[in-house]
Design an enzyme around this catalytic site. Structure first.
Site, PDB file in Angstrom:
ATOM      1  N   ASN A  58       0.848  -1.178  -0.089  1.00  0.00           N
ATOM      2  CA  ASN A  58       0.184  -0.063  -0.215  1.00  0.00           C
ATOM      3  C   ASN A  58       0.922   1.139   0.110  1.00  0.00           C
ATOM      4  OD1 ASN A  58      -1.809   1.989   0.535  1.00  0.00           O
ATOM      5  ND2 ASN A  58      -2.957   1.123   1.912  1.00  0.00           N
ATOM      6  N   LYS A  59       1.118   1.928  -1.070  1.00  0.00           N
ATOM      7  CA  LYS A  59       1.924   2.935  -1.357  1.00  0.00           C
ATOM      8  C   LYS A  59       1.472   4.333  -0.738  1.00  0.00           C
ATOM      9  CE  LYS A  59       3.963   0.977  -5.540  1.00  0.00           C
ATOM     10  NZ  LYS A  59       3.947   1.002  -6.950  1.00  0.00           N
ATOM     11  N   CYS A  60       0.364   4.483  -0.403  1.00  0.00           N
ATOM     12  CA  CYS A  60      -0.208   5.531   0.130  1.00  0.00           C
ATOM     13  C   CYS A  60       0.099   5.629   1.365  1.00  0.00           C
ATOM     14  CB  CYS A  60      -2.048   5.515  -0.158  1.00  0.00           C
ATOM     15  SG  CYS A  60      -2.365   5.998  -1.997  1.00  0.00           S
ATOM     16  N   ASP A  61      -0.103   4.306   2.062  1.00  0.00           N
ATOM     17  CA  ASP A  61       0.343   4.170   3.591  1.00  0.00           C
ATOM     18  C   ASP A  61       1.570   3.785   3.829  1.00  0.00           C
ATOM     19  OD1 ASP A  61      -2.254   5.469   4.198  1.00  0.00           O
ATOM     20  OD2 ASP A  61      -3.104   3.377   4.073  1.00  0.00           O
TER      21      ASP A  61
END
Length: 778
Positions: A738-741
């Site tokens: 999960n690149k956003c988090d």
């Protein structure tokens, strides 16, 4: 806190406290809880500690107050201890005061609840605290906590002949009219020191009672008494810069860099090996310059050495006829070989000629016994004593006169060497928690990024939210993206763009179309935004380009490696290899039009003129030719104060601008990812073994692949990741990033072989698909 006599129970300690540093168990509100509740006194829900004091909510009694509203209310006393009620004011007393104030009408807003009254005799004006500020009332946070309405407030009496047309506020340096009013105050100890009230209040909050003083004469007692009388709140706390965690950590670091003009160490100026000729010795006076022992012909660490700046300052002091030693009435003299012909001077300073009328002075910084040092080369080194005389000023500053060097040496004393992550975190304080969406079309990445940054509603100080869109999607669906992944792709695009030229270390190119479209300015702005918003650093600048930004083109000397044009490089090679004057004149004849066009034609009288000719061509091609792109790029780099920070701390920024980040290792990644609680212990063991296998080359993926899979970045940004990368273990077949988090979900497997195969397959194929998707714009 014991109740004081003043104001029937409000203590002096309470009068000095604006923002309490210690948390109150009884008064802490839940996150965001106080934002929607109103103060029971002023009935405002504003949360502005500078204006109204800290806003506190007692969850048990559902009661919210501003500290100043509570402190200045006329009918309440502090009867409890500090931890009781709200700041020592009991809940029952607060309720009684609210009931009393509900019968009083505010003289400003005409609403009830005016709990503060003017202390002037026979004055019946009452008001809320915010209304009093609006009407320019004065509240004294000392003594009996008196408040004065706009008719009876204290004023500063200043004779008219002391006032001039306009003066500077000595804090913000803006012009003000030197007439004492509510918003303009004068120092009681300095006639020409004037301030804005708001500037004084902010300074008092930051400095605290221990550091708040007159900005000109440094007086604190008289100055603070007058400011308290005029309603400036001085909190009893340490200065804000003293409370910063590890604020002075840099002072514990030794300076390790060779600053002499001709460093002979092949490993570089930062190379330091103790107990050898390549050990770095610091200047015994300032400690902020250094030299290898061999580079200055020092035989051992005990031998004294002063840098060029300190040497000029010391000689000026030593050779002065008017300087007297501390505590001595008669002229003082140091033991010097000036008195003993044939001996060498311990200070290594140029001595005045024998017979001169010169008084020598032992400075406090050098008040110790010095050893005489023989000036001969170290074993196995070819550095002669004459190399010491070639020493110039530190490359941090251009050559200056001794007077300017003395002033700059004092100024540099406050510029401590800083860690790059700390500097970028400081720049990040400008970013407001106000999200601004930037829509990115991956099929047209560069142009959509340009459009987003050029949008008139875009503000670089707002938090960036990346939203990926697809122009072929007829439903108009939006996909949230990782800001750090976007900035990483942006830096890759910038590195491979036509705005720069060169292979590894790049300089600015001359692209007329890009200059016309103002792309160099946008490129500088992109670099600044990437650094401040937690993205990666460029890492591809040449040392020449960085020095031009940090020190100015006039103080930068390019090198031949900066020339990426093959034809120009051939011209320079022919110039440097010319053996005779005729060969050089023949060369000038062959390239006459080119040399005339760039303004480098010169009369050749000797073969040594070829070096000046080659230097002129080099400076033109690398610096003068790209002057317009450089100025545009520099203006863009000023975004969010990045260029100013670079010029203040060039040594800290040099490595992230001119060098790629260090290679990742199993330990670095293991320390980088934090583990969520209640994770599977066996899977975590597989994870550590997998990292070691990747480092040992036993896997088809690399360390960079793992980091890209989880965060979208192939290296750790200078300021670190936000949020910090984390790991969780889930029952699934393959890992998920999960690149956003910045979260990596690991699959729970029964054997390590299954874990490794799952990780290799998912990471390798995911990155392959992303690379194919992005290949047309990177």
């Amino acid at each position: 806190m014991a109740c004081g006599a003043a104001r029937e129970g409000k203590s002096d300690t309470a009068s000095l406290e604006l923002l309490p540093s210690a948390p109150r168990k009884m008064n802490e509100s839940k996150p965001g809880g106080s934002q929607n509740s109103t103060c029971v006194f002023c009935r405002k829900n504003d949360d502005c500690p500078i204006k109204y004091g800290e806003k506190k909510t007692n969850e048990k009694w559902n009661l919210t107050v501003h500290y100043y509203c509570l402190l200045m209310s006329s009918g309440i006393w502090q009867r409890g201890k500090e931890e009781e009620g709200v700041y020592g004011f009991l809940i029952e007393d607060i309720r009684k005061e609210v009931t009393r104030a509900s019968k009083l009408k505010c003289s400003v807003c005409k609403k009830t609840g005016a709990s503060i009254g003017c202390v002037a005799p026979r004055c019946k004006r009452s008001y809320h605290f915010p209304c009093g500020l609006q009407r320019e009332c004065i509240f004294q946070f000392t003594g009996n906590f008196a408040s004065f309405c706009w008719k009876h407030r204290p004023v500063q009496i200043i004779t008219s002949n002391n006032c001039r047309d306009s003066l500077l506020c000595t804090i913000c340096l803006e012009f003000i009219e030197p007439i004492p009013t509510y918003s303009v105050l004068r120092s009681p100890c300095c006639k020409n020191a004037w301030f804005h009230r708001d500037c004084l209040q902010v300074q008092a909050i930051n400095a605290g009672v221990f550091f708040f003083r007159c900005t000109l004469c440094n007086n604190s007692d008289i100055f603070q008494k007058e400011m308290l009388r005029m309603g400036i709140h001085i909190p009893e706390k340490d200065a804000s810069w003293e409370l910063e965690e590890n604020a002075y950590q840099e002072l514990l670091q030794h300076y390790e860099h060779c600053d002499v003009r001709r460093c002979r160490c092949k490993e570089g100026r930062d190379y330091n090996v103790p107990d050898s000729k390549w050990e770095i010795k610091r200047c015994q006076c300032c400690g902020s310059s250094g030299t290898h022992l061999a580079c200055s012909s020092l035989q051992s660490w005990e031998q004294n050495w002063e840098c060029c700046e300190c040497r000029s300052i010391l000689y000026s002091a030593v050779a002065s006829n008017s300087v007297q030693p501390y505590g001595l009435q008669a002229p003082a003299r140091l033991l010097c070989p000036w008195d003993s012909p044939g001996q060498e001077c311990w200070s290594r300073l140029p001595c005045p000629p024998p017979g001169s009328n010169v008084r020598l002075l032992r400075l406090p910084a050098l008040a110790g016994e010095f050893q005489k040092a023989k000036k001969h080369a170290l074993p196995n080194t070819n550095v002669g004593i004459n190399d010491c005389l070639l020493e110039e000023s530190s490359p941090k500053l251009p050559r200056q006169s001794p007077g300017d060097q003395c002033k700059d040496l004092l100024r540099q004393g406050s510029k401590f060497r800083r860690d790059i992550s700390t500097l970028i975190i400081e720049l990040g304080f400008q970013v407001k928690k106000r999200p601004k969406k930037v829509f990115i079309n991956k099929a047209n990445f560069w142009n959509s990024a340009l459009d987003g940054f050029r949008n008139q509603n875009f503000n670089p100080s707002y938090t960036i939210e990346i939203v990926y869109v697809n122009e072929n999607d007829h439903f108009g669906r939006e996909q949230p993206g990782s800001k750090q992944e976007f900035l990483s792709l942006l830096m890759q695009q910038l590195e491979n763009s036509s705005l720069f030229e060169g292979s590894l270390s790049k300089n600015l190119s001359l692209n007329s179309q890009a200059l016309k479209e103002n792309l160099y300015y946008e490129a500088g702005k992109m670099v600044a935004i990437s650094l401040v918003h937690g993205g990666p650093s460029p890492g591809f600048f040449s040392q020449t380009l960085f020095n031009c930004l940090a020190y100015g083109p006039e103080n930068t000397q390019p090198i031949v490696d900066d020339v990426s044009d093959f034809d120009v490089a051939q011209i320079m090679i022919r110039i440097n290899t010319a053996a005779t004057v005729d060969d050089l004149n023949s060369l000038i004849h062959d390239y006459y039009k080119y040399l005339e066009f760039i303004g480098c034609l010169r009369l050749i009288t000797s073969i040594s003129d070829k070096y000046m000719l080659a230097k002129d061509v080099l400076v033109y091609h690398v610096i003068k030719r790209v002057q317009a792109p450089f100025e545009s790029f520099k203006q863009g780099l000023k975004t969010l104060g990045v260029l100013e920070k670079i010029q203040t701390y060039p040594e800290a920024f040099f490595h992230i601008f001119c060098h790629k980040p260090e290679n990742l290792s199993a330990k670095i990644l293991s320390d980088l990812f934090t583990v969520h609680t209640l994770s599977d212990v066996q899977t975590l063991g597989f994870w550590n073994s997998y990292l070691q296998a990747v480092e040992d080359g036993k896997s088809t993926v690399t360390m960079e692949d793992i980091l890209i899979f989880a965060t979208g970045c192939k290296s750790i940004p200078p300021a670190g990741f936000k949020p910090n990368p984390s790991i969780e273990c889930l029952h699934m077949d393959f890992p998920v990033g999960n690149k956003c988090d910045n979260c990596l979900a690991l699959p729970i497997t029964s054997t390590y072989k299954e874990f490794q195969e799952s990780m290799d397959f998912a990471i390798k194929n995911t990155l392959r698909l992303e690379k194919e998707e992005n290949s047309h714009f990177i």
